[in-house]
Enzyme design. Sequence first.
Site, PDB file in Angstrom:
ATOM      1  N   HIS A 169      45.764  35.901  38.243  1.00 32.56           N
ATOM      2  CA  HIS A 169      46.054  34.789  39.151  1.00 32.56           C
ATOM      3  C   HIS A 169      46.370  35.363  40.535  1.00 32.56           C
ATOM      4  O   HIS A 169      47.100  36.350  40.630  1.00 32.56           O
ATOM      5  CB  HIS A 169      47.243  33.977  38.620  1.00 32.56           C
ATOM      6  CG  HIS A 169      47.499  32.748  39.417  1.00 32.56           C
ATOM      7  ND1 HIS A 169      46.713  31.628  39.320  1.00 32.56           N
ATOM      8  CD2 HIS A 169      48.442  32.471  40.349  1.00 32.56           C
ATOM      9  CE1 HIS A 169      47.168  30.696  40.150  1.00 32.56           C
ATOM     10  NE2 HIS A 169      48.217  31.188  40.791  1.00 32.56           N
ATOM     11  N   GLY A 201      32.006  36.625  40.613  1.00 28.56           N
ATOM     12  CA  GLY A 201      32.028  37.692  39.623  1.00 28.56           C
ATOM     13  C   GLY A 201      32.411  39.066  40.135  1.00 28.56           C
ATOM     14  O   GLY A 201      32.096  40.063  39.502  1.00 28.56           O
ATOM     15  N   ASN A 237      35.426  40.406  40.232  1.00 29.63           N
ATOM     16  CA  ASN A 237      36.342  41.003  39.257  1.00 29.63           C
ATOM     17  C   ASN A 237      35.607  41.405  37.983  1.00 29.63           C
ATOM     18  O   ASN A 237      35.880  42.460  37.405  1.00 29.63           O
ATOM     19  CB  ASN A 237      37.495  40.041  38.927  1.00 29.63           C
ATOM     20  CG  ASN A 237      38.664  40.214  39.874  1.00 29.63           C
ATOM     21  OD1 ASN A 237      39.141  41.318  40.088  1.00 29.63           O
ATOM     22  ND2 ASN A 237      39.124  39.116  40.434  1.00 29.63           N
ATOM     23  N   ASN A 287      44.605  36.512  31.855  1.00 31.59           N
ATOM     24  CA  ASN A 287      44.068  35.942  33.084  1.00 31.59           C
ATOM     25  C   ASN A 287      44.653  36.688  34.280  1.00 31.59           C
ATOM     26  O   ASN A 287      45.752  37.229  34.199  1.00 31.59           O
ATOM     27  CB  ASN A 287      44.456  34.456  33.169  1.00 31.59           C
ATOM     28  CG  ASN A 287      43.893  33.778  34.405  1.00 31.59           C
ATOM     29  OD1 ASN A 287      42.752  33.972  34.774  1.00 31.59           O
ATOM     30  ND2 ASN A 287      44.711  32.962  35.057  1.00 31.59           N
TER      31      ASN A 287
END
Length: 188
Positions: A104, A12, A14, A102
Site C-alpha cells: 500500500h 505492472g 511492481n 499487499n
Amino acid sequence: MKRIVIFASGSGTNAENLIKFFHNRETASVIQVLTNNPYAKVLERCKNLNVSALSFNRVAFSKSEDVLNILKSTKPDLIVLAGFLWKFPEFILKEFSNKVINIHPALLPKYGGKGMYGMHVHKAVVANKESETGITIHYVNENYDEGAIIFQAKCIVLPSDTSEDVASKIHKLEMEHFPKVVEKTLSE
C-alpha cells in the site's frame, strides 16, 4: 523452490520488479500473474519476461471458483497483490490463509480503505500537509488495508512536494523494499 502468484491491475512495475528479482534466485520464482484488467500493461510486461499471465472478470473472481481453481492448480506459497484494486473474496482468503500480502502506498492505518490507492493517496497526503509518508506491506484480510502489518518504510514529504513528487518517492521505496520483504516473508 517457493512459488509466487502476483495479482495486478495496471502498469505492472511492481510485478516486473518482483519477476526480475526472483528470476535467477533459488529461493522463489514468480510462476504466474493474474489481472482483472484485460488491457493492463502488466500483461505486456509478462509476455516480454516470459511469465504466464491471465486476465479474468469479476464473475470468475468473486462469483465463481474459477480464479480459486487456478490458484489451487498452481499451488502458490505466496500470493502477492501489486497494484491490485479489487477486494479479495473471503473464500479465496480462507483457502490461502496467511498467504496473501499487499503493498500500500501510505503508512497504514493512514490513507487506507476503499478508494485509497495510487494518486488518490498521494493527493491526500499533500492536501493534508503530511511531513512523511511511505509504504506498508501487509497481510490481506476481509477488509481493505486492515491486515497485519509486515513492513513499513518512510520518506520525507517536503512542503514544496506535489502529489507527483510523492508518487516518485513511493515508487522508489516500493522498488527497493518490496522484493526483499516478499523473500523474507516466504522464508518465515
